[in-house]
Design a protein around this motif. Sequence first.
Motif, short mmCIF file in Angstrom:
data_model
loop_
_atom_site.label_atom_id
_atom_site.label_comp_id
_atom_site.label_asym_id
_atom_site.label_seq_id
_atom_site.Cartn_x
_atom_site.Cartn_y
_atom_site.Cartn_z
N ASP A 251 25.22 -1.03 56.30
CA ASP A 251 24.61 0.11 56.97
C ASP A 251 24.30 1.26 56.04
OD1 ASP A 251 24.64 -1.04 59.56
OD2 ASP A 251 26.76 -0.55 59.78
N LYS A 289 18.20 -4.20 57.59
CA LYS A 289 18.84 -2.90 57.41
C LYS A 289 18.56 -2.34 56.02
CE LYS A 289 22.75 -3.54 60.59
NZ LYS A 289 24.23 -3.60 60.71
N ASP A 293 15.74 -0.31 58.21
CA ASP A 293 16.53 0.59 59.06
C ASP A 293 17.22 1.69 58.26
OD1 ASP A 293 15.78 -1.11 61.09
OD2 ASP A 293 17.67 -2.23 61.07
N ASN A 294 17.86 1.33 57.17
CA ASN A 294 18.63 2.32 56.41
C ASN A 294 17.76 3.40 55.78
OD1 ASN A 294 20.81 0.78 57.17
ND2 ASN A 294 21.15 -0.14 55.17
N THR A 296 14.96 4.41 56.85
CA THR A 296 14.45 5.22 57.95
C THR A 296 15.46 6.27 58.34
OG1 THR A 296 13.15 3.37 58.81
CG2 THR A 296 13.66 5.15 60.35
N ARG A 297 16.73 5.91 58.45
CA ARG A 297 17.77 6.84 58.82
C ARG A 297 17.93 7.95 57.80
NH1 ARG A 297 22.36 3.18 58.48
NH2 ARG A 297 23.62 5.09 58.66
#
Length: 302
Positions: A251, A289, A293-294, A296-297
């Motif tokens: 994550d 991720k 995803d990562n 993006t976060r």
Amino acid sequence: MTDISTTTGTPAPLRVNPPPHPNPSRPAYRLPPGACDAHCHVFGPGARFAYSPKRTYEPTDAPAAVRALHALLGIERVVLVQASIHGHDNSAMLDAIAQSPDTYRGVAMVPASIADAELRALHEGGVRSLRFNFVRRLGGAPDLDAIRSLAHRVKTLGWHLVLHFDPQDLPVYRQFLDELPLPYVIDHMGRVLAESGPRQEPFDALLELMKDERCWVKVSGAERTSHLLSGPGLPFEDAVPCAPADPGGPDRVLWGTDWPHPSVREMPDDGKLVDLLPLFSDDPAVLHKLLVDNPTRLYWQD
């Protein structure tokens, strides 16, 4: 913050960084939609964006032509990282971001004296982080008090820090990292040398740091840390065991090419670097991720 120092007397000729691979291959691994190169640079062009007189190597111009490479690789989003050869002048990076403001973000290098209004202007220009070099050949440790002060200031902007270490220094700075008030990203897997394998103090220190939810790591720079270089199998694959992508902390890992690859012993084919990704993890969810995803976060939260 301490600038990179220069020697007195007649300086020795700077080592010239060669140009990137002239014919990168199309990777066999197909990147997912929204994939991000979370670590690459723009160098110049020097005629328009001057290089720092305190640089430690002579770059070969590598401007925003990286877009063609990303199209070949299947990369849709980019985080540009300010390189030491441009010092605190972030103009080349900001110009490249301005050409693609929705899909490009930046990591800046700034002096401790920067005004709050200048930090806000960088934010409006797409910057989301500050970078600090601790690598000895790039000048060594900056002023820790200056970093702490800047960390508190940019925390209000929702930023984080990007930190570039020599592997042996990861344990040394553990207390400093534990006291930071915001997230931080460690560049290039902490530069842990593949030759020593995963059972070594720097890699243990990296995994310990990743137990802290503020710590992120870039799974990048295999061409820097590899011992074997070219040989049987994929180039640089001996660096894979020292990548904490899975199960170390899926994550809080990012991936990047490090184009145009400063200070490498062998200029990599970026398509082959992409093909290392399935070796980092055979779980498509982990790779999603890592690639989508990562980042993006961390970079597209606003």
